[in-house]
Scaffold this motif. Structure first.
Motif, PDB file in Angstrom:
ATOM      1  N   ILE A  34     -10.344 -17.194  31.500  1.00  0.00           N
ATOM      2  CA  ILE A  34      -8.965 -17.262  31.009  1.00  0.00           C
ATOM      3  C   ILE A  34      -7.995 -17.714  32.095  1.00  0.00           C
ATOM      4  CG2 ILE A  34      -9.345 -15.521  29.220  1.00  0.00           C
ATOM      5  CD1 ILE A  34      -7.822 -13.561  31.158  1.00  0.00           C
ATOM      6  N   THR A  35      -8.505 -18.300  33.153  1.00  0.00           N
ATOM      7  CA  THR A  35      -7.652 -18.688  34.285  1.00  0.00           C
ATOM      8  C   THR A  35      -6.478 -19.550  33.825  1.00  0.00           C
ATOM      9  OG1 THR A  35      -9.658 -18.711  35.653  1.00  0.00           O
ATOM     10  CG2 THR A  35      -7.654 -19.666  36.590  1.00  0.00           C
ATOM     11  N   ASN A  36      -6.765 -20.614  33.083  1.00  0.00           N
ATOM     12  CA  ASN A  36      -5.714 -21.516  32.615  1.00  0.00           C
ATOM     13  C   ASN A  36      -4.855 -20.859  31.549  1.00  0.00           C
ATOM     14  OD1 ASN A  36      -4.490 -24.310  32.184  1.00  0.00           O
ATOM     15  ND2 ASN A  36      -5.290 -23.855  30.148  1.00  0.00           N
ATOM     16  N   PHE A  37      -5.487 -20.137  30.629  1.00  0.00           N
ATOM     17  CA  PHE A  37      -4.754 -19.549  29.508  1.00  0.00           C
ATOM     18  C   PHE A  37      -3.765 -18.488  29.992  1.00  0.00           C
ATOM     19  CE2 PHE A  37      -4.427 -16.718  25.732  1.00  0.00           C
ATOM     20  CZ  PHE A  37      -3.936 -17.655  24.837  1.00  0.00           C
ATOM     21  N   LEU A  38      -4.202 -17.645  30.928  1.00  0.00           N
ATOM     22  CA  LEU A  38      -3.308 -16.620  31.457  1.00  0.00           C
ATOM     23  C   LEU A  38      -2.115 -17.257  32.162  1.00  0.00           C
ATOM     24  CD1 LEU A  38      -2.728 -13.634  31.982  1.00  0.00           C
ATOM     25  CD2 LEU A  38      -4.154 -13.795  34.036  1.00  0.00           C
ATOM     26  N   SER A  39      -2.384 -18.308  32.937  1.00  0.00           N
ATOM     27  CA  SER A  39      -1.303 -19.026  33.613  1.00  0.00           C
ATOM     28  C   SER A  39      -0.339 -19.631  32.606  1.00  0.00           C
ATOM     29  CB  SER A  39      -1.889 -20.116  34.515  1.00  0.00           C
ATOM     30  OG  SER A  39      -0.872 -20.921  35.069  1.00  0.00           O
ATOM     31  N   PHE A  40      -0.903 -20.171  31.521  1.00  0.00           N
ATOM     32  CA  PHE A  40      -0.102 -20.780  30.462  1.00  0.00           C
ATOM     33  C   PHE A  40       0.828 -19.754  29.816  1.00  0.00           C
ATOM     34  CE2 PHE A  40       0.197 -21.304  25.832  1.00  0.00           C
ATOM     35  CZ  PHE A  40       0.908 -22.489  25.754  1.00  0.00           C
ATOM     36  N   THR A  41       0.299 -18.584  29.466  1.00  0.00           N
ATOM     37  CA  THR A  41       1.124 -17.566  28.811  1.00  0.00           C
ATOM     38  C   THR A  41       2.223 -17.063  29.750  1.00  0.00           C
ATOM     39  OG1 THR A  41      -0.432 -15.799  29.441  1.00  0.00           O
ATOM     40  CG2 THR A  41      -0.737 -16.831  27.282  1.00  0.00           C
ATOM     41  N   GLN A  42       1.892 -16.957  31.021  1.00  0.00           N
ATOM     42  CA  GLN A  42       2.901 -16.508  31.984  1.00  0.00           C
ATOM     43  C   GLN A  42       3.999 -17.557  32.137  1.00  0.00           C
ATOM     44  OE1 GLN A  42       0.311 -15.798  35.319  1.00  0.00           O
ATOM     45  NE2 GLN A  42      -0.075 -13.654  34.756  1.00  0.00           N
ATOM     46  N   LYS A  43       3.599 -18.819  32.211  1.00  0.00           N
ATOM     47  CA  LYS A  43       4.564 -19.906  32.354  1.00  0.00           C
ATOM     48  C   LYS A  43       5.487 -19.986  31.144  1.00  0.00           C
ATOM     49  CE  LYS A  43       4.850 -24.955  32.736  1.00  0.00           C
ATOM     50  NZ  LYS A  43       4.071 -26.216  32.793  1.00  0.00           N
ATOM     51  N   GLU A  44       4.904 -19.798  29.947  1.00  0.00           N
ATOM     52  CA  GLU A  44       5.680 -19.908  28.714  1.00  0.00           C
ATOM     53  C   GLU A  44       6.336 -18.591  28.313  1.00  0.00           C
ATOM     54  OE1 GLU A  44       6.290 -22.667  27.268  1.00  0.00           O
ATOM     55  OE2 GLU A  44       4.884 -23.926  28.394  1.00  0.00           O
ATOM     56  N   LYS A  45       6.123 -17.540  29.145  1.00  0.00           N
ATOM     57  CA  LYS A  45       6.700 -16.214  28.887  1.00  0.00           C
ATOM     58  C   LYS A  45       6.273 -15.682  27.517  1.00  0.00           C
ATOM     59  CE  LYS A  45      10.720 -16.784  31.936  1.00  0.00           C
ATOM     60  NZ  LYS A  45      10.181 -17.977  32.606  1.00  0.00           N
ATOM     61  N   LEU A  46       4.974 -15.794  27.249  1.00  0.00           N
ATOM     62  CA  LEU A  46       4.381 -15.300  26.010  1.00  0.00           C
ATOM     63  C   LEU A  46       3.508 -14.085  26.304  1.00  0.00           C
ATOM     64  CD1 LEU A  46       3.189 -18.681  24.441  1.00  0.00           C
ATOM     65  CD2 LEU A  46       5.238 -17.384  23.817  1.00  0.00           C
ATOM     66  N   SER A  47       3.494 -13.136  25.407  1.00  0.00           N
ATOM     67  CA  SER A  47       2.594 -11.990  25.537  1.00  0.00           C
ATOM     68  C   SER A  47       1.152 -12.474  25.560  1.00  0.00           C
ATOM     69  CB  SER A  47       2.796 -11.031  24.364  1.00  0.00           C
ATOM     70  OG  SER A  47       1.672 -10.202  24.175  1.00  0.00           O
ATOM     71  N   PHE A  48       0.393 -12.061  26.582  1.00  0.00           N
ATOM     72  CA  PHE A  48      -1.013 -12.465  26.638  1.00  0.00           C
ATOM     73  C   PHE A  48      -1.782 -11.918  25.440  1.00  0.00           C
ATOM     74  CE2 PHE A  48      -5.422 -11.478  27.715  1.00  0.00           C
ATOM     75  CZ  PHE A  48      -5.889 -12.744  28.036  1.00  0.00           C
ATOM     76  N   TYR A  49      -1.524 -10.672  25.062  1.00  0.00           N
ATOM     77  CA  TYR A  49      -2.264 -10.039  23.971  1.00  0.00           C
ATOM     78  C   TYR A  49      -2.048 -10.778  22.653  1.00  0.00           C
ATOM     79  CZ  TYR A  49      -4.079  -6.398  20.861  1.00  0.00           C
ATOM     80  OH  TYR A  49      -4.798  -5.708  19.919  1.00  0.00           O
ATOM     81  N   TYR A  50      -0.799 -11.002  22.289  1.00  0.00           N
ATOM     82  CA  TYR A  50      -0.537 -11.698  21.031  1.00  0.00           C
ATOM     83  C   TYR A  50      -1.015 -13.152  21.092  1.00  0.00           C
ATOM     84  CZ  TYR A  50       2.553  -7.709  20.110  1.00  0.00           C
ATOM     85  OH  TYR A  50       3.068  -6.452  19.926  1.00  0.00           O
ATOM     86  N   SER A  51      -0.898 -13.755  22.261  1.00  0.00           N
ATOM     87  CA  SER A  51      -1.377 -15.139  22.412  1.00  0.00           C
ATOM     88  C   SER A  51      -2.887 -15.214  22.221  1.00  0.00           C
ATOM     89  CB  SER A  51      -0.999 -15.688  23.789  1.00  0.00           C
ATOM     90  OG  SER A  51       0.393 -15.736  23.950  1.00  0.00           O
ATOM     91  N   MET A  52      -3.597 -14.222  22.763  1.00  0.00           N
ATOM     92  CA  MET A  52      -5.051 -14.191  22.612  1.00  0.00           C
ATOM     93  C   MET A  52      -5.437 -13.948  21.161  1.00  0.00           C
ATOM     94  SD  MET A  52      -7.583 -14.660  24.676  1.00  0.00           S
ATOM     95  CE  MET A  52      -9.368 -14.601  24.474  1.00  0.00           C
ATOM     96  N   ILE A  53      -4.685 -13.108  20.470  1.00  0.00           N
ATOM     97  CA  ILE A  53      -4.934 -12.879  19.039  1.00  0.00           C
ATOM     98  C   ILE A  53      -4.787 -14.190  18.285  1.00  0.00           C
ATOM     99  CG2 ILE A  53      -4.021 -11.773  16.962  1.00  0.00           C
ATOM    100  CD1 ILE A  53      -3.246  -9.382  18.785  1.00  0.00           C
TER     101      ILE A  53
END
Length: 379
Positions: A34-53
């Protein structure tokens, strides 16, 4: 939603074999990068949990096998399935979770906002109005306190219980990667190991590639994934449209090659791969590598590399080309060969920029004798 005619269904024998089992559900655990995905959610200020759902549900909807359900021994296929997920209450003194059910909406940012609102508004642990009588769901939970290597779910011993269960644990660092323990449970009468494997591969591709050349808030969602049989017609039409657009030769090219209409079948060869890029469920192009007959040993050909006009000039082509080179190298190839035309001068310039050198003669026997440009690169 539609009912499946089991007697004329290609899974008829597999369905009947596994449906008679006392416990036909099975679980597979793995790690996701999830290296890229976690960075993406942080950059876009999105909840990681809801984004993963969103991500796991979005990709599950791409697989028919994840949308099948069983009702009184009959099989139905849903058009869309939606997430039903666990979440802890806001009250820190309460260690009980609630089950939140929301509709899957696009794009990811809108879903995250809606899921957060639904969760905050729900004051009861279980909302029967959103759960009872529904099987167009996918059950999702997270155990963020531990990194697991195995997981089993509570389940009613009913053969008709075919709702997939997806879970993940606490992510952790391994070298320069961030890994997430991930679990998928499905009903074997409806989905085999290959389907779970394809699901995980598509999900990993989505996590790797989201935000690769655009922001979620301006250009939507882009994902690169392996080709599926349902893509054949769209990819073939896209390729021929590019030829028409640039007035490129059509005889003895991919334009009149019968394989162009059956790319999914052509790339079942374990030595070949073909990937499509899509945004908001619209295919924008594709690229692959293939061990074309007559090529030198450990040399593959980059094939069917075409993009729609709306996706050019945005870095998509460069990303695809780099990805294909990396995957070909990992597959054991040492050289990549490509054929093209003078009409595709911008594509040729991209190949030159990426280290492909011009040849005086063609290599191998692709059957595309009208090509005028032949290039090779050592990986």
């Amino acid at each position: 939603m539609k009912y499946i005619d089991i007697e004329n269904w290609k899974r008829k024998e597999h369905f009947k074999f596994f449906y008679k089992m006392d416990y036909p559900q099975y679980n597979i655990c793995t790690d996701l990068d999830i290296t890229n995905f976690l960075s993406f959610t942080q950059k876009e200020k999105l909840s990681f949990y809801y984004s993963m759902i969103y991500a796991v549900t979005h990709i599950a909807n791409e697989s028919e096998n994840f949308r099948y359900r069983i009702r009184d021994g009959k099989v139905v296929l849903h058009d869309v399935i939606h997430p039903s997920f666990t979440e802890m209450n806001d009250d820190v003194s309460d260690d009980l979770f609630k089950m939140v059910t929301v509709d899957l909406i696009e794009p990811i940012a809108d879903f995250v906002e809606e899921a957060q609102k639904e969760s905050q508004d729900q004051k009861i642990y279980f909302d029967p109005k959103k759960l009872i009588g529904r099987d167009d769901l996918i059950y999702i939970t997270c155990i963020p306190w531990i990194s697991f290597t195995h997981l089993s779910h509570t389940i009613s011993l009913k053969k008709d219980d075919a709702v997939p269960r997806i879970s993940w644990g606490k992510y952790y660092n391994e070298g320069d990667k961030i890994l997430l323990p991930f679990s998928v449970q499905v009903h074997h009468a409806l989905a085999d190991g290959i389907h779970v494997g394809q699901y995980i591969e598509r999900l990993q591709s989505y996590l790797d590639n989201i935000g690769m050349s655009q922001s979620v808030n301006d250009r939507g969602n882009m994902v690169v994934r392996p080709i599926e049989e349902r893509d054949n017609k769209t990819i073939a039409a896209l390729i021929r449209k590019v030829f028409d657009e640039f007035n490129a030769p059509k005889k003895d090219t991919v334009y009149d090659d019968p394989q162009t209409d059956m790319l999914f079948q052509a790339f079942t060869d374990s030595r070949a791969e073909y990937w499509v890029v899509e945004s908001d469920n619209k295919i924008l192009g594709g690229c692959g590598f293939y061990p074309t007959k007559g090529l030198p040993e450990l040399c593959a050909e980059i094939v069917k590399f075409y993009l729609s006009d709306e996706s050019r000039g945005k870095g998509t082509g460069s990303y695809l080309l780099n990805m294909i080179q990396d995957r070909a190298a990992k597959a054991g190839y040492t050289h990549l060969y490509i054929e093209s035309f003078d009409e595709f001068k911008h594509a040729v310039a991209l190949y030159e920029k990426n280290g492909f050198r011009h040849l005086n003669n063609r290599l191998g026997d692709s059957g595309h004798y009208a090509t005028t440009i032949h290039m090779l690169k050592e990986l």
